[in-house]
Design a protein around this motif. Structure first.
Motif, PDB file in Angstrom:
ATOM      1  N   ASN A 199       0.823  -1.211   0.000  1.00  0.00           N
ATOM      2  CA  ASN A 199       0.000   0.000   0.000  1.00  0.00           C
ATOM      3  C   ASN A 199       0.858   1.262   0.000  1.00  0.00           C
ATOM      4  N   LEU A 200       1.912   1.234   0.812  1.00  0.00           N
ATOM      5  CA  LEU A 200       2.818   2.388   0.871  1.00  0.00           C
ATOM      6  C   LEU A 200       3.361   2.703  -0.535  1.00  0.00           C
ATOM      7  N   THR A 201       3.786   1.663  -1.228  1.00  0.00           N
ATOM      8  CA  THR A 201       4.369   1.853  -2.557  1.00  0.00           C
ATOM      9  C   THR A 201       3.326   2.314  -3.578  1.00  0.00           C
ATOM     10  N   LEU A 202       2.213   1.594  -3.629  1.00  0.00           N
ATOM     11  CA  LEU A 202       1.203   1.921  -4.645  1.00  0.00           C
ATOM     12  C   LEU A 202       0.657   3.333  -4.443  1.00  0.00           C
ATOM     13  N   ARG A 203       0.299   3.649  -3.208  1.00  0.00           N
ATOM     14  CA  ARG A 203      -0.275   4.963  -2.935  1.00  0.00           C
ATOM     15  C   ARG A 203       0.770   6.067  -2.943  1.00  0.00           C
ATOM     16  N   GLY A 204       2.011   5.677  -2.688  1.00  0.00           N
ATOM     17  CA  GLY A 204       3.077   6.668  -2.660  1.00  0.00           C
ATOM     18  C   GLY A 204       3.568   7.059  -4.042  1.00  0.00           C
ATOM     19  N   ILE A 205       3.408   6.153  -4.999  1.00  0.00           N
ATOM     20  CA  ILE A 205       3.976   6.390  -6.332  1.00  0.00           C
ATOM     21  C   ILE A 205       2.921   6.773  -7.365  1.00  0.00           C
ATOM     22  N   LEU A 206       1.776   6.072  -7.352  1.00  0.00           N
ATOM     23  CA  LEU A 206       0.805   6.264  -8.441  1.00  0.00           C
ATOM     24  C   LEU A 206       0.028   7.565  -8.298  1.00  0.00           C
ATOM     25  N   LYS A 207      -0.040   8.279  -9.401  1.00  0.00           N
ATOM     26  CA  LYS A 207      -0.774   9.543  -9.416  1.00  0.00           C
ATOM     27  C   LYS A 207      -1.849   9.492 -10.495  1.00  0.00           C
ATOM     28  N   LEU A 208      -2.772  10.414 -10.372  1.00  0.00           N
ATOM     29  CA  LEU A 208      -3.872  10.535 -11.331  1.00  0.00           C
ATOM     30  C   LEU A 208      -3.389  10.336 -12.771  1.00  0.00           C
ATOM     31  N   GLY A 209      -4.027   9.426 -13.493  1.00  0.00           N
ATOM     32  CA  GLY A 209      -3.699   9.229 -14.903  1.00  0.00           C
ATOM     33  C   GLY A 209      -2.577   8.237 -15.151  1.00  0.00           C
ATOM     34  N   ASP A 210      -1.889   7.794 -14.104  1.00  0.00           N
ATOM     35  CA  ASP A 210      -0.814   6.809 -14.280  1.00  0.00           C
ATOM     36  C   ASP A 210      -1.388   5.448 -14.667  1.00  0.00           C
ATOM     37  N   HIS A 211      -0.544   4.645 -15.286  1.00  0.00           N
ATOM     38  CA  HIS A 211      -0.926   3.285 -15.653  1.00  0.00           C
ATOM     39  C   HIS A 211      -0.125   2.317 -14.803  1.00  0.00           C
ATOM     40  N   VAL A 212      -0.788   1.270 -14.316  1.00  0.00           N
ATOM     41  CA  VAL A 212      -0.115   0.259 -13.500  1.00  0.00           C
ATOM     42  C   VAL A 212      -0.481  -1.120 -14.040  1.00  0.00           C
ATOM     43  N   VAL A 213       0.501  -2.017 -14.036  1.00  0.00           N
ATOM     44  CA  VAL A 213       0.283  -3.354 -14.591  1.00  0.00           C
ATOM     45  C   VAL A 213       0.524  -4.396 -13.505  1.00  0.00           C
ATOM     46  N   THR A 214      -0.361  -5.404 -13.470  1.00  0.00           N
ATOM     47  CA  THR A 214      -0.156  -6.502 -12.528  1.00  0.00           C
ATOM     48  C   THR A 214      -0.495  -7.827 -13.204  1.00  0.00           C
ATOM     49  N   SER A 215      -0.442  -8.928 -12.444  1.00  0.00           N
ATOM     50  CA  SER A 215      -0.724 -10.243 -13.032  1.00  0.00           C
ATOM     51  C   SER A 215      -2.067 -10.752 -12.532  1.00  0.00           C
ATOM     52  N   SER A 216      -2.519 -11.852 -13.132  1.00  0.00           N
ATOM     53  CA  SER A 216      -3.822 -12.401 -12.740  1.00  0.00           C
ATOM     54  C   SER A 216      -3.695 -13.443 -11.638  1.00  0.00           C
ATOM     55  N   ASP A 255      18.945   0.764  -4.267  1.00  0.00           N
ATOM     56  CA  ASP A 255      19.818   1.919  -4.054  1.00  0.00           C
ATOM     57  C   ASP A 255      19.581   3.064  -5.044  1.00  0.00           C
ATOM     58  N   ASP A 256      19.142   2.747  -6.268  1.00  0.00           N
ATOM     59  CA  ASP A 256      19.040   3.804  -7.280  1.00  0.00           C
ATOM     60  C   ASP A 256      17.622   4.369  -7.465  1.00  0.00           C
ATOM     61  N   VAL A 257      16.688   3.967  -6.609  1.00  0.00           N
ATOM     62  CA  VAL A 257      15.323   4.501  -6.745  1.00  0.00           C
ATOM     63  C   VAL A 257      15.231   5.871  -6.055  1.00  0.00           C
ATOM     64  N   ASP A 258      14.656   6.835  -6.768  1.00  0.00           N
ATOM     65  CA  ASP A 258      14.526   8.195  -6.241  1.00  0.00           C
ATOM     66  C   ASP A 258      13.353   8.245  -5.253  1.00  0.00           C
ATOM     67  N   THR A 259      13.680   8.280  -3.957  1.00  0.00           N
ATOM     68  CA  THR A 259      12.618   8.213  -2.944  1.00  0.00           C
ATOM     69  C   THR A 259      11.912   9.554  -2.738  1.00  0.00           C
ATOM     70  N   THR A 260      12.447  10.619  -3.331  1.00  0.00           N
ATOM     71  CA  THR A 260      11.737  11.903  -3.196  1.00  0.00           C
ATOM     72  C   THR A 260      10.426  11.861  -3.995  1.00  0.00           C
ATOM     73  N   LYS A 261      10.323  10.870  -4.911  1.00  0.00           N
ATOM     74  CA  LYS A 261       9.100  10.773  -5.718  1.00  0.00           C
ATOM     75  C   LYS A 261       8.082   9.812  -5.107  1.00  0.00           C
ATOM     76  N   ILE A 262       8.370   9.351  -3.908  1.00  0.00           N
ATOM     77  CA  ILE A 262       7.416   8.475  -3.222  1.00  0.00           C
ATOM     78  C   ILE A 262       6.848   9.222  -2.010  1.00  0.00           C
ATOM     79  N   GLU A 263       5.528   9.377  -2.010  1.00  0.00           N
ATOM     80  CA  GLU A 263       4.870  10.067  -0.891  1.00  0.00           C
ATOM     81  C   GLU A 263       4.714   9.096   0.277  1.00  0.00           C
TER      82      GLU A 263
END
Lengths: 362, 75
Positions: free
Chosen positions: A57-74, A194-202
């Protein structure tokens, strides 16, 4: 866990007295061990949460913004599917890649749905119903080519398989303490590469961190940005002890033992008439989780009798994942799931499969 | 009398990291509540022998341990 309560019962990071400092040391030591275990250089990129679900939840809600596309599996657990369905209502576009009936995923199907708006790909490492492993390294490279990040739900695999998130290309990994990491329930975490920009995660929650107390704004420092509120000191200490046990035992040995148990389960079940086993039927391509149904018998009746008459404990039904059961063709009845642990022996498995045979006969 | 200095940090996790690092290298250090004159940050500060100021600074920088600043403690 008892030791940390008796000798370090302070609130980690909230005071300078000895009990608070001892508690902070216990938390930090586990943080460092977790970072090392998953192949992350910076221990501050290990965020403790209450569960894998919380980390997802932290990741999904922290990263995804209005209009973004997200892909998952079945074959996702509801820990992934429910937050995604909820976000879908908030104008996040969701695509679900259909897996085959054995739970395997063809990466060509991922390529078909991914596009330049795809912000995140979220996939389980292994099905919690049939154990089928997804090709994470290939998925990572496809996600990265499209400019998306990859979040992996490693609830079934953390502590069961050797895992180096850098080598596999995982950007964010959610784990739970209470399964193969041998920790207690109520503790989990998110490991950020290590290389993920955490300033873009709320942050999912804001609040006290024991740091930058002069400010009323949430700090950007890691791990504090994502860890507001009193830490689960006892859970973290227990996770540290469990992880130490896993490291001492050696992850490759654990994997070999679990493959042997998986094969024994498949062998024992496959010779019983009317039993249908789901998944790849291949311990190399799955973790030790086996699901089956029996023609003409209800899954719940089998589970009750296995428990009451033979002391064999299973989980029946939909295992918090309607999506996976639809993929397997077992919705809505579900399956009987047998999942051995590291302390299970081959002879335990033989007893269990013989019990299944006896229950079916009578 | 030993002249002490303190390192101030933004997060407790960084304090723990620094403590572990410096102790491993045999430095005589102590974690103390942050002296209030350095209105800062995290509640724990790391006290060290001021004679080793440069050496400690170098070690923290090399290990990429993030800290706010260092002060000498006038006692």
């Amino acid at each position: 866990m008892t030791d940390v309560l008796e000798h370090a019962g302070g609130n980690p990071g909230r005071s300078g007295h000895r009990l608070s400092i001892a508690a902070a040391r216990a938390v930090y030591d586990t943080r460092e061990e977790i970072a090392h275990f998953f192949g992350v250089t910076d221990p501050m990129r290990v965020i403790f949460t209450s569960s894998a679900t919380h980390a997802i939840n932290l990741t999904l809600r922290g990263i995804l913004k209005l209009g973004d596309h997200v892909v998952t599996s079945s074959i996702e657990h509801n820990a992934v599917m429910r937050p995604l369905r909820n976000l879908e209502k908030q104008n996040i576009r969701l695509s679900i890649v259909a897996c085959a009936a054995d739970g395997t995923l063809d990466v060509k199907d991922l390529i078909k749905v991914i596009d330049s708006n795809t912000r995140l790909v979220v996939m389980t490492h292994a099905s919690n119903v049939v154990g089928t492993l997804l090709p994470i390294a290939e998925i990572a490279s496809i996600a990265h080519q499209a400019g998306a990040l990859l979040l992996v739900d490693a609830a079934q695999t953390a502590g069961a398989l050797p895992m180096d998130i850098q080598a596999m290309g995982i950007d964010l990994l959610a784990f739970t303490g209470h399964k193969e990491l041998q920790g207690p329930p109520g503790i989990g975490g998110l490991v950020i590469a290590d290389d993920v920009d955490t300033t873009k995660i709320e942050p999912l929650m804001c609040g006290g961190t024991g740091s930058r107390s002069e400010s009323e704004e949430q700090p950007n420092d890691l791990p504090d940005k994502f860890e507001s509120g009193t830490a689960n000191l006892v859970g973290i200490a227990g996770l540290g002890a469990g992880l130490k046990w896993v490291k001492d035992k050696a992850i490759n040995e654990i994997r070999e033992h679990m493959k042997e148990l998986n094969q024994a389960l498949l062998d024992g079940l496959s010779i019983i008439p009317r039993v249908k086993i789901y998944g790849t039927l291949d311990p190399e391509r799955s973790v030790a989780i086996v699901s089956f149904t029996v023609t003409g018998k209800s899954v719940s009746e089998i589970a009750l009798r296995l428990d009451e008459e033979y002391g064999v404990l299973s989980r029946v039904g939909l295992h918090c994942t309607p999506a996976a059961h639809k993929t397997l063709g077992t919705f809505p009845e579900g399956t009987v799931r047998l999942a051995p642990g590291i302390f299970t022996t081959v002879s335990d498995i033989q007893e269990a499969t013989q019990a299944v045979a006896k229950v079916i006969k009578s | 009398m030993t002249q002490y200095g303190v390192v101030l940090f933004y997060t407790t996790s960084s304090v723990m990291r620094a403590e572990k690092l410096l102790k491993t290298e045999g430095h005589s250090i102590k974690l103390i509540p942050t002296p209030r004159q350095f209105s800062s940050d995290c509640g724990i500060a790391l006290r060290f022998d001021w004679n080793y100021c440069e050496e400690i600074k170098l070690m923290l920088d090399e290990a990429k341990v993030e800290y706010a600043n260092m002060h000498s403690l006038d006692t």
